[in-house]
Design a protein around this motif. Sequence first.
Motif, PDB file in Angstrom:
ATOM      1  N   ALA A  88      60.933  33.377 -30.164  1.00 55.52           N
ATOM      2  CA  ALA A  88      60.682  34.276 -29.029  1.00 55.52           C
ATOM      3  C   ALA A  88      59.774  35.444 -29.388  1.00 55.52           C
ATOM      4  CB  ALA A  88      62.019  34.804 -28.488  1.00 55.52           C
ATOM      5  N   LEU A  89      59.487  35.631 -30.662  1.00 55.74           N
ATOM      6  CA  LEU A  89      58.617  36.739 -31.060  1.00 55.74           C
ATOM      7  C   LEU A  89      57.219  36.609 -30.470  1.00 55.74           C
ATOM      8  CD1 LEU A  89      59.548  37.230 -34.841  1.00 55.74           C
ATOM      9  CD2 LEU A  89      60.447  38.420 -32.841  1.00 55.74           C
ATOM     10  N   VAL A  90      56.876  35.422 -30.000  1.00 55.87           N
ATOM     11  CA  VAL A  90      55.550  35.209 -29.417  1.00 55.87           C
ATOM     12  C   VAL A  90      55.313  36.158 -28.236  1.00 55.87           C
ATOM     13  CG1 VAL A  90      56.239  33.376 -27.798  1.00 55.87           C
ATOM     14  CG2 VAL A  90      53.916  33.392 -28.729  1.00 55.87           C
ATOM     15  N   GLU A  91      56.370  36.687 -27.669  1.00 52.92           N
ATOM     16  CA  GLU A  91      56.202  37.632 -26.559  1.00 52.92           C
ATOM     17  C   GLU A  91      55.540  38.920 -27.019  1.00 52.92           C
ATOM     18  OE1 GLU A  91      59.851  38.077 -24.355  1.00 52.92           O
ATOM     19  OE2 GLU A  91      59.268  36.274 -23.240  1.00 52.92           O
ATOM     20  N   ALA A  92      55.532  39.137 -28.337  1.00 56.46           N
ATOM     21  CA  ALA A  92      54.924  40.371 -28.850  1.00 56.46           C
ATOM     22  C   ALA A  92      53.534  40.130 -29.411  1.00 56.46           C
ATOM     23  CB  ALA A  92      55.821  40.954 -29.945  1.00 56.46           C
ATOM     24  N   ARG A  93      52.931  38.995 -29.107  1.00 61.06           N
ATOM     25  CA  ARG A  93      51.640  38.684 -29.716  1.00 61.06           C
ATOM     26  C   ARG A  93      50.562  39.650 -29.226  1.00 61.06           C
ATOM     27  NH1 ARG A  93      49.523  32.931 -28.007  1.00 61.06           N
ATOM     28  NH2 ARG A  93      47.622  33.777 -28.856  1.00 61.06           N
ATOM     29  N   ALA A  94      49.691  40.012 -30.157  1.00 58.84           N
ATOM     30  CA  ALA A  94      48.573  40.889 -29.818  1.00 58.84           C
ATOM     31  C   ALA A  94      47.412  40.037 -29.311  1.00 58.84           C
ATOM     32  CB  ALA A  94      48.142  41.671 -31.055  1.00 58.84           C
ATOM     33  N   SER A  95      46.569  40.627 -28.473  1.00 58.80           N
ATOM     34  CA  SER A  95      45.448  39.846 -27.946  1.00 58.80           C
ATOM     35  C   SER A  95      44.487  39.513 -29.088  1.00 58.80           C
ATOM     36  CB  SER A  95      44.728  40.625 -26.848  1.00 58.80           C
ATOM     37  OG  SER A  95      44.132  41.760 -27.405  1.00 58.80           O
ATOM     38  N   GLY A  96      43.954  38.316 -29.055  1.00 59.23           N
ATOM     39  CA  GLY A  96      43.003  37.901 -30.088  1.00 59.23           C
ATOM     40  C   GLY A  96      43.654  37.186 -31.249  1.00 59.23           C
ATOM     41  N   ALA A  97      44.928  37.438 -31.480  1.00 56.94           N
ATOM     42  CA  ALA A  97      45.618  36.767 -32.589  1.00 56.94           C
ATOM     43  C   ALA A  97      45.950  35.335 -32.183  1.00 56.94           C
ATOM     44  CB  ALA A  97      46.893  37.519 -32.929  1.00 56.94           C
ATOM     45  N   LYS A  98      45.929  34.441 -33.157  1.00 51.68           N
ATOM     46  CA  LYS A  98      46.291  33.048 -32.904  1.00 51.68           C
ATOM     47  C   LYS A  98      47.699  32.813 -33.442  1.00 51.68           C
ATOM     48  CE  LYS A  98      42.167  31.917 -31.402  1.00 51.68           C
ATOM     49  NZ  LYS A  98      41.929  31.594 -29.993  1.00 51.68           N
ATOM     50  N   TRP A  99      48.538  32.278 -32.586  1.00 54.82           N
ATOM     51  CA  TRP A  99      49.931  32.038 -32.972  1.00 54.82           C
ATOM     52  C   TRP A  99      50.229  30.541 -32.977  1.00 54.82           C
ATOM     53  CZ3 TRP A  99      54.538  35.592 -32.734  1.00 54.82           C
ATOM     54  CH2 TRP A  99      54.155  36.927 -32.948  1.00 54.82           C
ATOM     55  N   ILE A 100      50.860  30.101 -34.062  1.00 51.43           N
ATOM     56  CA  ILE A 100      51.226  28.695 -34.217  1.00 51.43           C
ATOM     57  C   ILE A 100      52.729  28.609 -34.428  1.00 51.43           C
ATOM     58  CG2 ILE A 100      50.914  26.602 -35.623  1.00 51.43           C
ATOM     59  CD1 ILE A 100      48.292  27.397 -34.418  1.00 51.43           C
ATOM     60  N   TRP A 101      53.378  27.691 -33.725  1.00 59.02           N
ATOM     61  CA  TRP A 101      54.814  27.463 -33.950  1.00 59.02           C
ATOM     62  C   TRP A 101      54.980  26.254 -34.847  1.00 59.02           C
ATOM     63  CZ3 TRP A 101      58.779  24.060 -31.436  1.00 59.02           C
ATOM     64  CH2 TRP A 101      60.079  24.428 -31.820  1.00 59.02           C
ATOM     65  N   ARG A 102      55.622  26.470 -35.991  1.00 55.01           N
ATOM     66  CA  ARG A 102      55.815  25.405 -36.968  1.00 55.01           C
ATOM     67  C   ARG A 102      57.291  24.998 -36.917  1.00 55.01           C
ATOM     68  NH1 ARG A 102      55.493  21.020 -40.169  1.00 55.01           N
ATOM     69  NH2 ARG A 102      54.557  21.369 -42.197  1.00 55.01           N
ATOM     70  N   CYS A 103      57.552  23.796 -36.444  1.00 54.39           N
ATOM     71  CA  CYS A 103      58.942  23.356 -36.317  1.00 54.39           C
ATOM     72  C   CYS A 103      59.272  22.370 -37.430  1.00 54.39           C
ATOM     73  CB  CYS A 103      59.159  22.702 -34.959  1.00 54.39           C
ATOM     74  SG  CYS A 103      60.876  22.268 -34.716  1.00 54.39           S
ATOM     75  N   HIS A 104      60.343  22.643 -38.141  1.00 58.55           N
ATOM     76  CA  HIS A 104      60.694  21.828 -39.307  1.00 58.55           C
ATOM     77  C   HIS A 104      61.867  20.890 -39.037  1.00 58.55           C
ATOM     78  CE1 HIS A 104      58.234  24.263 -42.185  1.00 58.55           C
ATOM     79  NE2 HIS A 104      58.425  25.194 -41.270  1.00 58.55           N
ATOM     80  N   ILE A 105      62.358  20.837 -37.822  1.00 60.02           N
ATOM     81  CA  ILE A 105      63.565  20.035 -37.588  1.00 60.02           C
ATOM     82  C   ILE A 105      63.271  18.830 -36.697  1.00 60.02           C
ATOM     83  CG2 ILE A 105      65.106  21.988 -37.971  1.00 60.02           C
ATOM     84  CD1 ILE A 105      65.435  22.275 -34.989  1.00 60.02           C
ATOM     85  N   ASP A 106      64.256  17.948 -36.634  1.00 62.16           N
ATOM     86  CA  ASP A 106      64.150  16.699 -35.867  1.00 62.16           C
ATOM     87  C   ASP A 106      64.368  17.010 -34.387  1.00 62.16           C
ATOM     88  OD1 ASP A 106      64.617  14.286 -34.569  1.00 62.16           O
ATOM     89  OD2 ASP A 106      65.784  13.426 -36.201  1.00 62.16           O
TER      90      ASP A 106
END
Lengths: 402, 226
Positions: free
Chosen positions: A129-147
């Motif tokens: 949920a931290l993606v709600e705090a993303r700054a403009s211009g930054a690239k955000w990737i969600w890395r999921c390690h589970i099944d």
Amino acid sequence: MTTNGPVLSAYEGVAPPGALRLVRYLARDLAGRSFLHVNSTREGGGVAEILNRLLPLLDELGIRTRWEVISGPPEFFVATKRIHNTLQGADLPFTKAHQDVFLETSRAAMRQLDLAADLVMIHDPQPAALVEARASGAKWIWRCHIDLSRPARTTRSFLEPFVRRYDGAVFHLAEFAWRIPIPSYLIHPSIDPLSDKNREMDEREVERRVSALGVPLDRPLVLQVSRFDPFKDPLGVIRAYRMVRKVRDCVLVLAGGGAADDPEGAEVLARVREEAADDPDIHVLLLPNDAHLDINALQRAAAVVIQKSTREGFGLTVAEAMWKAKPVVGGAVGGITKQIQDGVTGYLVHSVEGCAYAVRRLLNDPEERRRMGELGREHARRNLLITRHLADYLQMLRLHAA
Amino acid sequence: MTTETTPKNGSFHFWGCSDIRESLGLRADSERHLLERLESVPQESIYYHTVRCLLRRRVFPTPYPHDFSTWVANEARDVTLAERLAFHSPFDFLDGEAFRQHLLETLDDHLSRLPVAPAAVLGKPFYFLRGHLVAVPLEIVAWDLRSLRKALAQVDDSSLYYHAVEAIGRLGNPRGDFAAWVEDVLRLPSLARRIAEIDPFVMSLAGVRARLLEIVDSELALGPSA
């Protein structure tokens, strides 16, 4: 970031030929960029282990890396463990109370953590949920390690709106990838051949360490290394071992540690100990998170390594065993199916009986163990080492930094 | 993308490559579903599953040459169709669309003979992917047969893939880079022919390397060469 970890040149001669040149080339256009990783623990579990090794290498390549950890009250980790379990298919309630504590802790973390970076990689659901705090211009990737192949609908519905706000997602396998309107990359995790858990170790050190753990070496050793987690099926391993013991004398070791974000581990460990209590040849070892050398020694001492998971994000203990030239008997789930070539580097099994039969067969045939082990090591060298992982990350970052 | 294996001085410059996979979010649960998906998936996905998949086959060969035949055999448990799909590679056709048409016709013909389309009842679905490939100059150069032999022994598997497979598929060099260079620069047409005959679709990249070394070694054993 302090770079007291591995250096790239140390992998020369260990990684496949040409791998380092590839990595350095891919990093050229990314030098000077800032790259932040966020997860939920610095110790215990595969994610922390990979980050501890990978980040110094990214730093060496000129990418300014940082690592933040989301923290919270015990109820937060109860909620995130419930998210973890239900995303992996467990039939458990994910309640409004779970959701509230998750959101509340996430909002607090947005205020506490420094999330400024050119590229941000959020690992697993805990900090999603931290993606709600993303700054403009930054690239955000969600890395999921589970099944994620059979997620509970309630949990997915809760989490997916957050995931859709990212610029891309990374999954271990295609079957875990959700159909979402952002690029979904597939990247296998990796092991570090130079870490304490995987570095070369002579026979004397192996014997000394294994003996110090109270494990006898006078009979073939069958080993499963994993957290004490129901999805790793330690009770199934004991049942398979008991079948094998009827025809072949051997010793079983179930070794694992705990993780700060896993409150269920103690309960599972208690059930395993209870099940094994009447058998002196079953050794249940709860090891500290820094017992990497002991794990290394156990894997090298083993005749056969098992990873009988019923759900598995990837199962890096399979790669670790293959790197040590051991045949592996693995549950035919998740990433294990991408690591074990059935009948070539080990066996994929679907039941307790299948597991028992594969172990019995391997214990009976040292030549097959040797042959499978050697092929497994080469497979691991080319596909499962940290240098390949690094190249995959760099290539994905290039796609998003362009 | 261009290949730079034969610059002005005629030396062979080795390139490696890295490929990151992306899920298209499309899957097939049965052979009928596979046929329907194949009608519309991007050409690059068909290329990934039939050519780029060789880049991941580094150590040991697999019983079937590409992802479609492997899935049909292992997950739908239909070995007959797997055999029919296995024989041809995309390089046997004029272009990717002709190969797609071949896949569709083979599937359609096979399914028309069956009362029920085989499905992955107990197996896993087929997931459609595509790859993003980056080529990397390795700064390894060959200028004669001996230096080619030395380089072939030391380059990354991806370099063998790039010059022996990708060169045919995406770079439009029907002989592959190694055979083309040996013929055009070293003027050894017989050796070039033997190199061009190496079939990467039925072996691993480790096998391709071993065969290349074997052929070059036998040429070197014959005496002074280029």
